[in-house]
Design an enzyme around this catalytic site. Structure first.
Site, PDB file in Angstrom:
ATOM      1  N   HIS A   1      -4.600  70.438 -73.205  1.00  0.00           N
ATOM      2  CA  HIS A   1      -4.337  69.999 -74.577  1.00  0.00           C
ATOM      3  C   HIS A   1      -2.874  69.716 -74.924  1.00  0.00           C
ATOM      4  O   HIS A   1      -2.559  69.466 -76.078  1.00  0.00           O
ATOM      5  CB  HIS A   1      -4.841  71.043 -75.593  1.00  0.00           C
ATOM      6  CG  HIS A   1      -6.202  71.584 -75.308  1.00  0.00           C
ATOM      7  ND1 HIS A   1      -7.355  71.009 -75.791  1.00  0.00           N
ATOM      8  CD2 HIS A   1      -6.610  72.654 -74.574  1.00  0.00           C
ATOM      9  CE1 HIS A   1      -8.411  71.703 -75.377  1.00  0.00           C
ATOM     10  NE2 HIS A   1      -7.995  72.702 -74.628  1.00  0.00           N
TER      11      HIS A   1
ATOM     12  N   GLY B   1     -11.002  66.269 -58.340  1.00  0.00           N
ATOM     13  CA  GLY B   1      -9.916  65.579 -57.634  1.00  0.00           C
ATOM     14  C   GLY B   1      -9.420  64.389 -58.450  1.00  0.00           C
ATOM     15  O   GLY B   1      -8.237  64.052 -58.425  1.00  0.00           O
ATOM     16  N   SER B   2     -10.318  63.771 -59.180  1.00  0.00           N
ATOM     17  CA  SER B   2      -9.941  62.636 -60.041  1.00  0.00           C
ATOM     18  C   SER B   2      -8.940  63.094 -61.091  1.00  0.00           C
ATOM     19  O   SER B   2      -7.947  62.407 -61.376  1.00  0.00           O
ATOM     20  CB  SER B   2     -11.170  62.079 -60.759  1.00  0.00           C
ATOM     21  OG  SER B   2     -12.153  61.714 -59.836  1.00  0.00           O
TER      22      SER B   2
ATOM     23  N   ASN C   1      -8.152  68.002 -71.641  1.00  0.00           N
ATOM     24  CA  ASN C   1      -8.663  69.293 -71.198  1.00  0.00           C
ATOM     25  C   ASN C   1      -9.319  69.076 -69.845  1.00  0.00           C
ATOM     26  O   ASN C   1     -10.450  68.591 -69.751  1.00  0.00           O
ATOM     27  CB  ASN C   1      -9.661  69.886 -72.197  1.00  0.00           C
ATOM     28  CG  ASN C   1     -10.147  71.241 -71.714  1.00  0.00           C
ATOM     29  OD1 ASN C   1      -9.741  71.706 -70.643  1.00  0.00           O
ATOM     30  ND2 ASN C   1     -11.019  71.878 -72.470  1.00  0.00           N
TER      31      ASN C   1
ATOM     32  N   ARG D   1      -9.307  71.612 -67.471  1.00  0.00           N
ATOM     33  CA  ARG D   1      -9.311  72.949 -66.869  1.00  0.00           C
ATOM     34  C   ARG D   1     -10.598  73.205 -66.087  1.00  0.00           C
ATOM     35  O   ARG D   1     -11.662  72.715 -66.458  1.00  0.00           O
ATOM     36  CB  ARG D   1      -9.213  74.019 -67.965  1.00  0.00           C
ATOM     37  CG  ARG D   1      -7.877  74.039 -68.666  1.00  0.00           C
ATOM     38  CD  ARG D   1      -7.847  75.081 -69.769  1.00  0.00           C
ATOM     39  NE  ARG D   1      -8.871  74.872 -70.775  1.00  0.00           N
ATOM     40  CZ  ARG D   1      -8.776  75.289 -72.031  1.00  0.00           C
ATOM     41  NH1 ARG D   1      -7.707  75.949 -72.428  1.00  0.00           N
ATOM     42  NH2 ARG D   1      -9.746  75.070 -72.892  1.00  0.00           N
TER      43      ARG D   1
ATOM     44  N   TRP E   1     -10.492  55.364 -53.221  1.00  0.00           N
ATOM     45  CA  TRP E   1     -11.552  55.726 -54.147  1.00  0.00           C
ATOM     46  C   TRP E   1     -11.191  55.200 -55.531  1.00  0.00           C
ATOM     47  O   TRP E   1     -10.020  54.945 -55.829  1.00  0.00           O
ATOM     48  CB  TRP E   1     -11.720  57.257 -54.162  1.00  0.00           C
ATOM     49  CG  TRP E   1     -12.869  57.736 -54.989  1.00  0.00           C
ATOM     50  CD1 TRP E   1     -12.800  58.466 -56.145  1.00  0.00           C
ATOM     51  CD2 TRP E   1     -14.258  57.525 -54.732  1.00  0.00           C
ATOM     52  NE1 TRP E   1     -14.066  58.723 -56.618  1.00  0.00           N
ATOM     53  CE2 TRP E   1     -14.978  58.157 -55.772  1.00  0.00           C
ATOM     54  CE3 TRP E   1     -14.973  56.853 -53.732  1.00  0.00           C
ATOM     55  CZ2 TRP E   1     -16.375  58.141 -55.835  1.00  0.00           C
ATOM     56  CZ3 TRP E   1     -16.362  56.839 -53.797  1.00  0.00           C
ATOM     57  CH2 TRP E   1     -17.045  57.473 -54.835  1.00  0.00           C
TER      58      TRP E   1
ATOM     59  N   SER F   1      -9.949  67.625 -53.658  1.00  0.00           N
ATOM     60  CA  SER F   1     -11.237  67.650 -54.363  1.00  0.00           C
ATOM     61  C   SER F   1     -12.164  68.674 -53.735  1.00  0.00           C
ATOM     62  O   SER F   1     -12.247  68.766 -52.502  1.00  0.00           O
ATOM     63  CB  SER F   1     -11.897  66.269 -54.287  1.00  0.00           C
ATOM     64  OG  SER F   1     -13.259  66.366 -54.658  1.00  0.00           O
TER      65      SER F   1
ATOM     66  N   HIS G   1     -17.207  67.309 -49.962  1.00  0.00           N
ATOM     67  CA  HIS G   1     -15.913  67.406 -49.257  1.00  0.00           C
ATOM     68  C   HIS G   1     -15.818  68.655 -48.374  1.00  0.00           C
ATOM     69  O   HIS G   1     -16.788  69.373 -48.196  1.00  0.00           O
ATOM     70  CB  HIS G   1     -14.779  67.324 -50.282  1.00  0.00           C
ATOM     71  CG  HIS G   1     -14.692  65.956 -50.894  1.00  0.00           C
ATOM     72  ND1 HIS G   1     -14.361  65.726 -52.207  1.00  0.00           N
ATOM     73  CD2 HIS G   1     -14.942  64.744 -50.367  1.00  0.00           C
ATOM     74  CE1 HIS G   1     -14.391  64.426 -52.449  1.00  0.00           C
ATOM     75  NE2 HIS G   1     -14.745  63.806 -51.350  1.00  0.00           N
TER      76      HIS G   1
HETATM   77  C1  LIG Z   1     -10.005  59.660 -51.714  1.00  0.00           C
HETATM   78  C2  LIG Z   1     -10.615  60.275 -52.933  1.00  0.00           C
HETATM   79  N1  LIG Z   1      -9.840  60.524 -53.999  1.00  0.00           N
HETATM   80  C3  LIG Z   1     -10.338  61.086 -55.112  1.00  0.00           C
HETATM   81  C4  LIG Z   1     -11.670  61.448 -55.214  1.00  0.00           C
HETATM   82  C5  LIG Z   1     -12.171  62.068 -56.472  1.00  0.00           C
HETATM   83  O1  LIG Z   1     -12.553  63.409 -56.323  1.00  0.00           O
HETATM   84  P1  LIG Z   1     -13.608  64.062 -57.326  1.00  0.00           P
HETATM   85  O2  LIG Z   1     -14.966  63.612 -56.915  1.00  0.00           O
HETATM   86  O3  LIG Z   1     -13.415  65.531 -57.164  1.00  0.00           O
HETATM   87  O4  LIG Z   1     -13.253  63.620 -58.699  1.00  0.00           O
HETATM   88  C6  LIG Z   1     -12.514  61.192 -54.150  1.00  0.00           C
HETATM   89  C7  LIG Z   1     -13.931  61.530 -54.287  1.00  0.00           C
HETATM   90  O5  LIG Z   1     -14.803  61.438 -53.565  1.00  0.00           O
HETATM   91  C8  LIG Z   1     -11.988  60.594 -52.966  1.00  0.00           C
HETATM   92  O6  LIG Z   1     -12.769  60.323 -51.922  1.00  0.00           O
END
Ligand SMILES: Cc1ncc(COP(=O)(O)O)c(C=O)c1O
Length: 396
Positions: A218, A58-59, A249, A251, A91, A186, A191
C-alpha cells in the site's frame, strides 16, 4: 479426468509441506507474519542475496523491480521511454511490467544452443537509450554469465534477473538470482518449488529494499527501517498510518510462506533427483536412432549446474509440430511451448503496437518447432522411460 501418463508436473506437495500450512491455519494468523520473515531470511542466506522480499507471485516480483526503478525515492531513477532490453522468448509478465512502468522494451533474439538471450544480438541492440536489461533464465539453464556480466558492466546496465524458472541453478558455484541488482523468483506450482502461488524479489541496496517493501504493501511506512524517521517528519499524521509511497498489495500469506519454506529446505534434494531423471531420460532418447535424427535436446551451458524443471525439445523441419504434439498428448504425454514461444507473435503485442517488424529468427524457430515435457522430482522407473520413448517413436 484421467491422470496423464507423463504429466508436465506431478503434484508437488508432500504431506510435510501441507502440515506446515495447516499449522498456520490452526494458529489463525493467516496474513503476512513471522513465517514470511523466516522464509525471506532463509532464502537470502541460501541464495546469497542481500535482501529477499516475499510476494504473492513471480509476476509481482517483476512488477516491483520495474516500479522500484522508476520510483521517485530512487536515486538515478529511470525516466519514461528509457529502454529495457528483454529476450523475445519470455513470459507475459517478464514483459508487461516494463510497459506498465512507462519504460520501453527492446527485444533481443535468443540463442538456439541454450534457449537464452543471444549475446551477439544483445551487443547489437544496446544503444545510448538502453538503461537496463531483464534477462530470463530459461527452464533452469542460463547463458555464459561471465560474458554476459562483462557486457552489462561495460554499458552500466541495471540488471534484473527473471529467475522464475531457474531457482537452484548455479553458474560457477554462484546461484542465479544473485548476479543482478534485482532478481525475481516464482513458486507457482509448475516451478522448481511451489507454495501454490508465491514469489520472491531480491535486491542489493538498502534503499531499493525500503522502496520495494513499501510498494508491496500500500505504500505504507509500516515495518520500514525508516518508519520512525518518516513519522517524525509527518507529526500531523497518525504515525501508524502513513502512506509514504505509491503502492499495491502484493503481500503473501504466512500459509504460502510456510509451504514454500518447507519445499525450499529440500531444494538440494529436488535438484539431485531432477538431474538423475534428466540424465536417464536423455540417455534413452539419444540411444534411439530414429528419434535422435529428428529431436534436438538442449545441453546445459558450460560451467552451469542447472536445475532444469522440464526437458525442452526442438523438432526437425520435416516434423509437423502440432500433429506430433496432438499424437503424444492423446497418449498421455503433456506438453507446452518453451515459455510462450516467441512472445512477439502474441496478439497483445499487436494490440499495443510493440513489434517493430525486426526479425527474431531463433525465437521463431523455437516458437514453430519447440516444446517441452516435464521432469519429475520423484524417482522415475526404466519402464516408464521406455514407454515415453516408444510413444514418441510411434508418433513421429
Ligand atoms: C520466466 C517467467 N517469469 C515470470 C513468471 C511469472 O511467475 P508467476 O506465475 O509466479 O506469476 C513466469 C511464470 O510462469 C515465468 O515463466
Amino acid at each position: 479426468m484421467k491422470k496423464p501418463f507423463y504429466p508436465l508436473i506431478e503434484n508437488p506437495y508432500r504431506d510435510k509441506d501441507i502440515i506446515e500450512g495447516i499449522k498456520i491455519l490452526k494458529s489463525k494468523k493467516l496474513t503476512i507474519g513471522p513465517k514470511t520473515d523466516e522464509f525471506q531470511k532463509y532464502f537470502s542466506k541460501k541464495i546469497k542475496t542481500k535482501f529477499s522480499i516475499m510476494v504473492n507471485s513471480g509476476s509481482s516480483a517483476n512488477l516491483l523491480a520495474m516500479q522500484c526503478l522508476i520510483n521517485p525515492y530512487r536515486k538515478n531513477r529511470l525516466k519514461p521511454g528509457d529502454e529495457v532490453l528483454i529476450p523475445s522468448v519470455c513470459w507475459s509478465t517478464s514483459l508487461w511490467p516494463i510497459i506498465q512502468s512507462g519504460l520501453k522494451p527492446k527485444f533481443v533474439d535468443v540463442d538456439l544452443k541454450s534457449l537464452n538471450i543471444d549475446l551477439n544480438d544483445l551487443k547489437r541492440k544496446i544503444s545510448k537509450k538502453t538503461k537496463a536489461i531483464l534477462i530470463v533464465h530459461v527452464l533452469g539453464n542460463c547463458v555464459d554469465m561471465n560474458k554476459f556480466m562483462r557486457i552489462t558492466k561495460k554499458h552500466k546496465l541495471i540488471l534484473i534477473e527473471d529467475t522464475c524458472e531457474s531457482l537452484g541453478t548455479k553458474y560457477k558455484n554462484k546461484f542465479l538470482g544473485s548476479f543482478g541488482d534485482f532478481s525475481s523468483f516464482s513458486f507457482y506450482s509448475s516451478h522448481q518449488i511451489s507454495s501454490g502461488e508465491g514469489g520472491m524479489i531480491c535486491c542489493k541496496s538498502n534503499s531499493d529494499h525500503e522502496i520495494i517493501k513499501s510498494l508491496r504493501a500500500h505504500g505504507w511506512s509500516r515495518g520500514l527501517k525508516s518508519e520512525k524517521k518518516i513519522a517524525s517528519a509527518n507529526k500531523h499524521l497518525d504515525s501508524r498510518f502513513i502512506f509514504y509511497n505509491s503502492g499495491y498489495n502484493l503481500r503473501p500469506t504466512d500459509i504460502t510462506a510456510s509451504i514454500g519454506l518447507s519445499q525450499f529446505k529440500d531444494l538440494n534434494k529436488f535438484i539431485k533427483q531432477r538431474s538423475i531423471n534428466r540424465l536417464k531420460i536423455l540417455t534413452k532418447f539419444k540411444k534411439n536412432k530414429k528419434l535422435s535424427k529428428v529431436l534436438t535436446f538442449i545441453n546445459t551451458t558450460r560451467d552451469v549446474k542447472a536445475h532444469w524443471f522440464g526437458i525442452p525439445i526442438l523438432l526437425s523441419n520435416e516434423i509437423n509440430r502440432n500433429k506430433f504434439l496432438k499424437k503424444i498428448e492423446n497418449k498421455g504425454v503433456e506438453t507446452r511451448p518453451i515459455i510462450s514461444g516467441n512472445f512477439l507473435k502474441q496478439p497483445s503485442i499487436k494490440k499495443y503496437k510493440l513489434n517493430n517488424q525486426a526479425k527474431f529468427k531463433n525465437s521463431d524457430l523455437i516458437n514453430n518447432h519447440g516444446f517441452f515435457i516435464g521432469l519429475p522430482t520423484n524417482y522415475i522407473t526404466d519402464k516408464k522411460i521406455k514407454k515415453l520413448v516408444s510413444i514418441f517413436e510411434e508418433s513421429i
